[in-house]
Design an enzyme around this catalytic site. Structure first.
Site, mmCIF file in Angstrom:
data_model
loop_
_atom_site.group_PDB
_atom_site.id
_atom_site.type_symbol
_atom_site.label_atom_id
_atom_site.label_comp_id
_atom_site.label_asym_id
_atom_site.label_seq_id
_atom_site.Cartn_x
_atom_site.Cartn_y
_atom_site.Cartn_z
ATOM 1 N N ALA A 1 0.902 -1.407 -0.025
ATOM 2 C CA ALA A 1 -0.537 0.087 -0.254
ATOM 3 C C ALA A 1 1.108 1.275 0.570
ATOM 4 O O ALA A 1 2.050 1.267 0.663
ATOM 5 C CB ALA A 1 -1.046 0.167 1.067
ATOM 6 N N PRO A 2 0.425 2.354 -0.708
ATOM 7 C CA PRO A 2 -1.004 2.371 -1.485
ATOM 8 C C PRO A 2 -1.036 1.924 -2.650
ATOM 9 O O PRO A 2 -2.047 1.971 -3.254
ATOM 10 C CB PRO A 2 -1.308 3.782 -1.178
ATOM 11 C CG PRO A 2 0.199 4.348 -1.903
ATOM 12 C CD PRO A 2 1.063 3.699 -0.743
ATOM 13 N N GLY A 3 0.072 1.271 -2.930
ATOM 14 C CA GLY A 3 -0.180 0.926 -4.081
ATOM 15 C C GLY A 3 0.337 1.177 -5.610
ATOM 16 O O GLY A 3 0.455 0.878 -6.762
ATOM 17 N N GLY A 4 1.170 2.107 -5.078
ATOM 18 C CA GLY A 4 1.868 2.708 -7.491
ATOM 19 C C GLY A 4 2.670 1.939 -7.604
ATOM 20 O O GLY A 4 2.893 1.768 -9.162
ATOM 21 N N ASP B 1 1.225 -10.445 7.866
ATOM 22 C CA ASP B 1 2.671 -10.127 7.848
ATOM 23 C C ASP B 1 3.397 -10.726 7.107
ATOM 24 O O ASP B 1 3.796 -11.679 7.456
ATOM 25 C CB ASP B 1 3.025 -10.523 9.663
ATOM 26 C CG ASP B 1 4.489 -9.267 9.933
ATOM 27 O OD1 ASP B 1 5.073 -9.327 8.979
ATOM 28 O OD2 ASP B 1 4.614 -9.530 11.362
ATOM 29 N N ASP C 1 9.870 -2.559 -0.491
ATOM 30 C CA ASP C 1 10.297 -1.613 -0.364
ATOM 31 C C ASP C 1 10.101 -0.908 1.458
ATOM 32 O O ASP C 1 9.030 -1.560 1.075
ATOM 33 C CB ASP C 1 8.861 -0.495 -0.701
ATOM 34 C CG ASP C 1 9.850 0.660 -1.644
ATOM 35 O OD1 ASP C 1 10.024 1.118 -0.422
ATOM 36 O OD2 ASP C 1 8.161 1.382 -1.741
ATOM 37 N N CYS D 1 12.904 4.499 1.315
ATOM 38 C CA CYS D 1 12.869 6.157 0.391
ATOM 39 C C CYS D 1 13.836 6.367 1.267
ATOM 40 O O CYS D 1 12.967 7.646 2.189
ATOM 41 C CB CYS D 1 11.243 6.596 0.508
ATOM 42 S SG CYS D 1 10.406 6.171 1.631
#
Length: 436
Positions: free
Chosen positions: A254-257, A299, A315, A368
């Site tokens: 999520a959020p799904g990019g 999880d 990510d 990030c």
């Protein structure tokens, strides 16, 4: 939904400044909320016109981006520091308009003073007097300040000095003062949609609008033609190589990019997300885009598939210091304690990703973050504890001409000052490993 920190029980009257103030209250609460989450969940948001919604976002983002300077200036004009957090945020909101936005001074003062309602109304004369003095003398006071020193917490700036040198740290901090462009990733026909939304097409297919907008109002949103994704955030998927027809696991989806990016490139995607609420957001976003993925609420550290995956994208959760240009609240809500806690989670998820990978499978690890503890040091620790993987160098042709710094191990790192002439990038660390 955001619970506003109002001090009276009168019906909510939505205004751009009122929404922005509530967002600041949420960010600086004892249990901080992410600014975008507080904004998107605000109960008054639906009552704002498109232009006012954009203005509200600009208001709170401007305060967060220049908070050190703003606090330094308004404190010069008060005889005592107010105890009420909401009054402090009202002063910040007014000072931000007067110093960094083109808001007419009379509107910035009068409309901001009007936010001191209920039991705070007794503070309105003080707020009015302070903002009027800032309107007359604030820019002179601002000119003598060092924004780089003030707008970044000392622990964070020092960590960048240690990692990238004094000049590198200042360049990073300077890049965070700029409002970022809006980046979109199209499912197909990127050239067409670049023209439709008034953007430029970057070398790796991302559409960049130099000025932001309320995304729901842009052409192509309703029909699911594109999704919002920073130009650097699109790189981890590219580093997986050709995923067409392959089974790919997207961890922390999520959020799904990145899930959308994988599905649009023809992968058979399984998207795992621990939070049920975030999994719902992921499902809604994929529904709008009309893209398919199997969504698993679990999880990733303990969940295991029936069969291993050809490729895995991790990510990992991180301090997100690479996204400060887009999310300036990160500057003020993350602490060194968060850094230590997240490193443990990253290591556990990295091990789980490798365990779920097929022999000869690829795992791309990305954060990030600008912190080496969440990037280069994680790779070094992984190599030290595991003998079943090798690190593969990420080649320049895989990232399609996007600027990035290469490490000796073959990982890459983007910085917010990269592509400055085009509007910058988020800071990302990306490494690619193959299971033996």
């Amino acid at each position: 939904m955001l619970t506003s920190q109002r001090t009276d029980s009168r019906p909510l009257r939505a205004s751009a400044r009122g929404v922005a103030l509530d967002v600041l209250d949420a960010v600086f609460a004892s249990r901080p909320a992410p600014a975008d989450e507080a904004f998107n969940n605000h109960r008054g948001l639906a009552r704002l016109e498109t232009r006012d919604r954009a203005f509200a976002r600009l208001l709170y983002a401007t305060v967060l981006r220049h908070l050190g300077e703003i606090d330094k200036v308004w404190r010069n004009f008060v005889k005592y520091r107010p105890h009420e957090p909401r009054i402090v945020n009202i002063l910040r909101l007014g000072t931000g308009q007067l110093l960094f936005l083109s808001t007419p001074p009379h509107a910035a003062v009068s409309e901001t003073v009007g936010l001191a309602t209920g039991s705070l109304r007794r503070q309105a004369p003080m707020v009015n007097a302070v903002l009027r003095q800032i309107a007359q003398n604030g820019r002179q006071a601002l000119a003598s300040l060092d924004p780089i020193a003030l707008n970044t917490p000392r622990w964070l700036f020092d960590s960048w000095v240690e990692a990238y040198g004094a000049e590198g740290a200042r360049t990073i901090a300077q890049a965070h003062s700029n409002e970022p462009p809006l980046d979109l990733n199209a499912k197909r026909d990127a050239e067409y949609w670049a023209t439709a939304v008034g953007g430029d097409l970057l070398p790796h297919g991302i559409i960049r609008r130099r000025s932001g907008s309320v995304i729901e109002a842009l052409p192509g949103y309703a029909e699911g033609a594109w999704w919002v994704q920073d130009a650097a955030a699109a790189l981890p998927v590219l580093c997986l190589g050709d995923v067409r027809g392959k089974s790919v696991l997207d961890i922390g989806a999520a959020p799904g990019g990145k899930t959308a990016q994988l599905a649009a490139r023809g992968a058979k995607v399984t998207a795992i997300e621990r939070s049920p609420a975030r999994a719902e957001i992921l499902a809604r976003n994929l529904g709008r885009l009309q893209l398919d993925a199997e969504i698993v609420v679990a999880d990733a550290v303990t969940w295991r598939p029936q069969s291993p995956f050809d490729a895995i994208l991790l990510d990992a959760p991180c301090t997100a210091t690479g996204t400060i240009r887009r999310h300036p609240d990160v500057t003020w809500t993350k602490t060194p304690k968060d850094l230590g806690r997240l490193q443990q989670a990253q290591s556990a998820m990295f091990d789980a990703a490798i365990d779920m990978s097929a022999p000869d499978g690829i795992v791309v690890y990305a954060t990030c973050s600008l912190q080496p503890e969440e990037g280069e040091q994680q790779i070094a620790r992984m190599i030290a504890r595991r003998s079943d993987v090798i690190v593969e160098a990420i080649e320049s042709d895989q990232i399609k001409g996007v600027p990035a710094n290469n490490s000796a191990s073959g990982s890459i790192r983007t910085f917010p000052y990269h592509w400055a002439e085009l509007g910058g990038l988020d800071g990302f660390f990306i490494a690619r490993v193959r299971k033996k």
